[in-house]
Write a protein that holds these residues in place. Structure first.
Motif, PDB file in Angstrom:
ATOM      1  N   ASP A 112       0.820  -1.211   0.000  1.00 58.84           N
ATOM      2  CA  ASP A 112       0.000   0.000   0.000  1.00 58.84           C
ATOM      3  C   ASP A 112       0.856   1.265   0.000  1.00 58.84           C
ATOM      4  OD1 ASP A 112       1.032  -0.215   2.531  1.00 58.84           O
ATOM      5  OD2 ASP A 112      -0.902  -0.213   3.570  1.00 58.84           O
ATOM      6  N   GLY A 113       2.179   1.104   0.075  1.00 60.49           N
ATOM      7  CA  GLY A 113       3.071   2.256  -0.015  1.00 60.49           C
ATOM      8  C   GLY A 113       3.474   2.857   1.307  1.00 60.49           C
ATOM      9  N   ASN A 114       3.279   2.111   2.418  1.00 62.82           N
ATOM     10  CA  ASN A 114       3.601   2.652   3.732  1.00 62.82           C
ATOM     11  C   ASN A 114       5.077   2.512   4.098  1.00 62.82           C
ATOM     12  OD1 ASN A 114       1.049   3.589   4.356  1.00 62.82           O
ATOM     13  ND2 ASN A 114       0.393   1.654   5.280  1.00 62.82           N
ATOM     14  N   VAL A 115       5.876   2.004   3.194  1.00 63.45           N
ATOM     15  CA  VAL A 115       7.314   1.946   3.421  1.00 63.45           C
ATOM     16  C   VAL A 115       8.011   2.558   2.205  1.00 63.45           C
ATOM     17  CG1 VAL A 115       7.594  -0.363   2.415  1.00 63.45           C
ATOM     18  CG2 VAL A 115       9.239   0.445   4.115  1.00 63.45           C
ATOM     19  N   SER A 116       9.036   3.334   2.451  1.00 62.97           N
ATOM     20  CA  SER A 116       9.753   3.980   1.353  1.00 62.97           C
ATOM     21  C   SER A 116      10.940   3.131   0.921  1.00 62.97           C
ATOM     22  CB  SER A 116      10.246   5.363   1.778  1.00 62.97           C
ATOM     23  OG  SER A 116      11.277   5.246   2.750  1.00 62.97           O
ATOM     24  N   ILE A 117      11.454   3.387  -0.270  1.00 58.96           N
ATOM     25  CA  ILE A 117      12.646   2.691  -0.746  1.00 58.96           C
ATOM     26  C   ILE A 117      13.826   2.994   0.183  1.00 58.96           C
ATOM     27  CG2 ILE A 117      14.255   2.430  -2.655  1.00 58.96           C
ATOM     28  CD1 ILE A 117      11.431   1.283  -3.111  1.00 58.96           C
ATOM     29  N   SER A 118      13.889   4.206   0.687  1.00 57.89           N
ATOM     30  CA  SER A 118      14.961   4.555   1.621  1.00 57.89           C
ATOM     31  C   SER A 118      14.885   3.715   2.885  1.00 57.89           C
ATOM     32  CB  SER A 118      14.887   6.040   1.977  1.00 57.89           C
ATOM     33  OG  SER A 118      15.131   6.842   0.844  1.00 57.89           O
ATOM     34  N   ASP A 119      13.658   3.468   3.368  1.00 52.93           N
ATOM     35  CA  ASP A 119      13.481   2.637   4.563  1.00 52.93           C
ATOM     36  C   ASP A 119      13.982   1.219   4.310  1.00 52.93           C
ATOM     37  OD1 ASP A 119      12.316   4.729   5.942  1.00 52.93           O
ATOM     38  OD2 ASP A 119      10.273   4.155   5.381  1.00 52.93           O
ATOM     39  N   VAL A 120      13.626   0.660   3.154  1.00 53.16           N
ATOM     40  CA  VAL A 120      14.043  -0.706   2.832  1.00 53.16           C
ATOM     41  C   VAL A 120      15.560  -0.766   2.679  1.00 53.16           C
ATOM     42  CG1 VAL A 120      13.800  -2.618   1.201  1.00 53.16           C
ATOM     43  CG2 VAL A 120      11.829  -1.164   1.714  1.00 53.16           C
ATOM     44  N   ALA A 121      16.132   0.234   2.012  1.00 48.17           N
ATOM     45  CA  ALA A 121      17.586   0.269   1.838  1.00 48.17           C
ATOM     46  C   ALA A 121      18.292   0.332   3.183  1.00 48.17           C
ATOM     47  CB  ALA A 121      17.971   1.475   0.982  1.00 48.17           C
ATOM     48  N   GLN A 122      17.749   1.121   4.095  1.00 47.48           N
ATOM     49  CA  GLN A 122      18.371   1.254   5.409  1.00 47.48           C
ATOM     50  C   GLN A 122      18.332  -0.066   6.171  1.00 47.48           C
ATOM     51  OE1 GLN A 122      16.578   4.260   7.900  1.00 47.48           O
ATOM     52  NE2 GLN A 122      18.280   4.268   9.330  1.00 47.48           N
ATOM     53  N   VAL A 123      17.210  -0.785   6.101  1.00 47.31           N
ATOM     54  CA  VAL A 123      17.108  -2.082   6.760  1.00 47.31           C
ATOM     55  C   VAL A 123      18.125  -3.063   6.184  1.00 47.31           C
ATOM     56  CG1 VAL A 123      15.601  -4.085   7.118  1.00 47.31           C
ATOM     57  CG2 VAL A 123      14.699  -1.780   7.422  1.00 47.31           C
TER      58      VAL A 123
ATOM     59  N   ALA B 143      -7.120  -1.030  -2.382  1.00 44.02           N
ATOM     60  CA  ALA B 143      -6.601  -2.188  -1.638  1.00 44.02           C
ATOM     61  C   ALA B 143      -5.214  -2.597  -2.115  1.00 44.02           C
ATOM     62  CB  ALA B 143      -7.562  -3.360  -1.767  1.00 44.02           C
ATOM     63  N   CYS B 144      -4.908  -2.296  -3.358  1.00 43.26           N
ATOM     64  CA  CYS B 144      -3.612  -2.706  -3.930  1.00 43.26           C
ATOM     65  C   CYS B 144      -2.604  -1.576  -3.979  1.00 43.26           C
ATOM     66  CB  CYS B 144      -3.831  -3.290  -5.323  1.00 43.26           C
ATOM     67  SG  CYS B 144      -4.803  -4.822  -5.300  1.00 43.26           S
ATOM     68  N   GLY B 145      -2.902  -0.453  -3.334  1.00 42.98           N
ATOM     69  CA  GLY B 145      -1.921   0.608  -3.194  1.00 42.98           C
ATOM     70  C   GLY B 145      -1.905   1.648  -4.288  1.00 42.98           C
ATOM     71  N   PHE B 146      -2.921   1.663  -5.174  1.00 43.07           N
ATOM     72  CA  PHE B 146      -2.975   2.666  -6.231  1.00 43.07           C
ATOM     73  C   PHE B 146      -3.718   3.901  -5.742  1.00 43.07           C
ATOM     74  CE2 PHE B 146      -2.419  -1.347  -8.462  1.00 43.07           C
ATOM     75  CZ  PHE B 146      -1.371  -1.031  -9.322  1.00 43.07           C
ATOM     76  N   ALA B 147      -3.386   5.049  -6.330  1.00 44.40           N
ATOM     77  CA  ALA B 147      -3.985   6.305  -5.881  1.00 44.40           C
ATOM     78  C   ALA B 147      -5.487   6.339  -6.132  1.00 44.40           C
ATOM     79  CB  ALA B 147      -3.295   7.475  -6.585  1.00 44.40           C
ATOM     80  N   ASP B 148      -5.925   5.814  -7.272  1.00 46.74           N
ATOM     81  CA  ASP B 148      -7.336   5.805  -7.606  1.00 46.74           C
ATOM     82  C   ASP B 148      -7.569   4.790  -8.724  1.00 46.74           C
ATOM     83  OD1 ASP B 148      -6.732   9.043  -9.035  1.00 46.74           O
ATOM     84  OD2 ASP B 148      -6.454   7.080  -9.995  1.00 46.74           O
ATOM     85  N   GLN B 149      -8.820   4.655  -9.163  1.00 48.47           N
ATOM     86  CA  GLN B 149      -9.152   3.680 -10.194  1.00 48.47           C
ATOM     87  C   GLN B 149      -8.469   3.997 -11.521  1.00 48.47           C
ATOM     88  OE1 GLN B 149     -13.344   2.860 -10.609  1.00 48.47           O
ATOM     89  NE2 GLN B 149     -13.113   1.950 -12.651  1.00 48.47           N
ATOM     90  N   SER B 150      -8.351   5.280 -11.846  1.00 43.91           N
ATOM     91  CA  SER B 150      -7.725   5.659 -13.098  1.00 43.91           C
ATOM     92  C   SER B 150      -6.255   5.225 -13.140  1.00 43.91           C
ATOM     93  CB  SER B 150      -7.831   7.170 -13.300  1.00 43.91           C
ATOM     94  OG  SER B 150      -7.138   7.575 -14.460  1.00 43.91           O
ATOM     95  N   HIS B 151      -5.548   5.479 -12.044  1.00 46.67           N
ATOM     96  CA  HIS B 151      -4.144   5.064 -11.941  1.00 46.67           C
ATOM     97  C   HIS B 151      -4.035   3.547 -12.047  1.00 46.67           C
ATOM     98  CE1 HIS B 151      -0.285   4.667  -9.328  1.00 46.67           C
ATOM     99  NE2 HIS B 151       0.023   4.742 -10.604  1.00 46.67           N
ATOM    100  N   PHE B 152      -4.908   2.845 -11.343  1.00 45.78           N
ATOM    101  CA  PHE B 152      -4.922   1.384 -11.364  1.00 45.78           C
ATOM    102  C   PHE B 152      -5.148   0.860 -12.784  1.00 45.78           C
ATOM    103  CE2 PHE B 152      -7.968  -2.342 -10.682  1.00 45.78           C
ATOM    104  CZ  PHE B 152      -6.953  -3.293 -10.686  1.00 45.78           C
ATOM    105  N   THR B 153      -6.137   1.418 -13.472  1.00 48.90           N
ATOM    106  CA  THR B 153      -6.464   0.965 -14.829  1.00 48.90           C
ATOM    107  C   THR B 153      -5.297   1.189 -15.777  1.00 48.90           C
ATOM    108  OG1 THR B 153      -8.821   1.383 -14.480  1.00 48.90           O
ATOM    109  CG2 THR B 153      -8.055   1.279 -16.765  1.00 48.90           C
ATOM    110  N   ARG B 154      -4.648   2.333 -15.645  1.00 49.63           N
ATOM    111  CA  ARG B 154      -3.534   2.669 -16.531  1.00 49.63           C
ATOM    112  C   ARG B 154      -2.361   1.701 -16.334  1.00 49.63           C
ATOM    113  NH1 ARG B 154      -3.578   7.405 -15.202  1.00 49.63           N
ATOM    114  NH2 ARG B 154      -1.828   7.535 -13.730  1.00 49.63           N
TER     115      ARG B 154
END
Length: 303
Positions: free
Chosen positions: A215-226, A275-286
Motif C-alpha cells: 500500500d506504499g507505507n514503506v519507502s525505498i529509503s526505509d528498505v535500503a536502510q534495513v 486495496a492494492c496501493g494505487f492512488a485511484d481507479q484511473s491510476h490502477f487501470t492505466r
C-alpha cells in the motif's frame, strides 16, 4: 555496526557458538574491539580436534581472517564438492557472509578477524577514491605479509582494550580498509556472478518488506536502510538482482494482488485499486493495462 563481545578475553562453557560459527567452549582466546567502520576480533585455540563450523547466509558483509600460526587445516564444503586448505603463518581468508558456510576444522589456530558491513565497505572505498567497489574477492589460505603485519599491530590493543589508543585503532583500521579495497576490492566473487547484486538475505528481506507494504507505507529509503545499504546502491543492486527497479517490482506485485482479487470476488474496481496501493481507479487501470495488456474490467470478464 554488529554487536561485539565485551572488550576483554572471554571464557565460555556450553555448546554455544560465536558469530562466526566457532564453538565458544573451544576458544582459548576470544577478544574483540570495535572500530568506526571495521570490527576487530581475535580467536584462538590450542585444541587439535575441533567442531564443525556452520553459519547461515546473512547480510553482515565480509569477514577477513589473518593467521599468526601454521598447522591449521580447513575442509570447506561447497554445493557439490569439498576443498581442503592448509593455513600457514601470515595466510589469510576472506569470506562473503552472504553465502552459507560449512567447514571441518583441524589443528590449533590464532586469527585476527576484521568484519566489514556492506555500508562500511562502500564508505571505505569512497574514502579511498575507489567508488563503486561493493565486494571483496573470496580468498582461502592465501599469503599476505602486508595484511598480516597490519593485523599483528592490533594484537596489543585487543589484549588490553581499556588501554588502547582510540586514534591509533582508527588509523590502523583505516589503513587496513584502504589496503583491502585496493588489493581485493571489485574482483568477481568465486563461484558467483552476483557481484553488484543484493545478497540472498538482502533480496529476501527487501522483497518481504515491500510485499508487506504494497500500500506504499514503506519507502525505498526505509528498505535500503534495513538492508544496511545506501538508497542509490540499493536501487542499482535490486535492479541487477531482479531485472527491475524496486518501484517496477512493487507495481507488478500490486497487479498480481489485484488479479487475485478480481478473479475471486466482485469487489468494485475503485476498491480494488485502493486495496492494492494505487492512488485511484484511473491510476490502477492505466498501470494494469500497461502490464497485462487489457483493462481490469475486461480481464475480470475473461478470467
Amino acid at each position: 555496526m554488529v554487536q561485539v563481545l565485551p572488550l576483554r578475553q572471554q571464557s565460555s562453557t556450553g555448546n554455544s557458538t560465536d558469530g562466526f560459527g566457532c564453538s565458544l567452549k573451544q576458544l582459548s582466546i576470544n577478544q574483540s574491539l570495535p572500530g568506526s567502520d571495521i570490527d576487530i576480533f581475535r580467536k584462538a585455540t590450542v585444541n587439535t580436534e575441533l567442531d564443525q563450523v556452520m553459519t547461515p547466509a546473512s547480510d553482515r558483509g565480509f569477514v577477513v581472517g589473518v593467521s599468526s600460526l601454521g598447522g591449521h587445516t580447513r575442509r570447506i564444503f561447497h554445493e557439490h564438492r569439498a576443498t581442503t586448505h592448509d593455513f600457514t603463518e601470515n595466510s589469510i581468508y576472506i569470506r562473503d557472509l552472504s553465502h552459507a558456510y560449512k567447514a571441518d576444522l583441524r589443528g590449533p589456530f590464532d586469527f585476527v578477524l576484521f568484519e566489514i558491513s556492506p555500508a562500511s565497505l562502500g564508505k571505505i572505498a569512497d574514502d579511498a577514491e575507489m567508488p563503486g567497489i561493493t565486494s571483496l574477492s573470496v580468498e582461502t589460505a592465501s599469503k599476505d605479509i602486508v595484511l598480516a603485519n597490519l593485523a599483528r599491530a592490533l594484537i596489543p590493543a585487543l589484549e588490553k582494550p581499556d588501554e588502547a589508543n582510540a586514534l591509533f585503532v582508527e588509523q590502523m583500521t583505516t589503513a587496513i580498509g584502504t589496503y583491502l579495497v585496493q588489493r581485493y576490492g571489485g574482483r568477481p566473487m568465486v563461484g558467483s556472478d552476483r557481484s553488484g547484486s543484493l545478497s540472498r538475505a538482502q533480496e529476501d528481506l527487501a522483497k518481504s518488506l515491500l510485499l508487506e507494504n504494497l500500500d506504499g507505507n514503506v519507502s525505498i529509503s526505509d528498505v535500503a536502510q534495513v538492508c544496511n545499504l545506501s538508497r542509490g546502491y540499493f536501487i542499482r543492486a535490486f535492479r541487477q538482482t531482479t531485472g527491475m527497479t524496486p518501484y517496477q517490482w512493487v507495481l507488478r506485485e500490486r497487479i498480481s494482488r489485484a488479479r487475485d482479487i478480481l478473479r475471486t470476488s466482485n469487489t468494485p474496481l475503485a476498491e480494488v485499486a485502493i486495496a492494492c496501493g494505487f492512488a485511484d481507479q484511473s491510476h490502477f487501470t492505466r498501470v494494469f493495462a500497461g502490464i497485462v495488456g487489457t483493462t481490469p474490467g475486461n480481464w475480470r470478464r475473461n478470467a
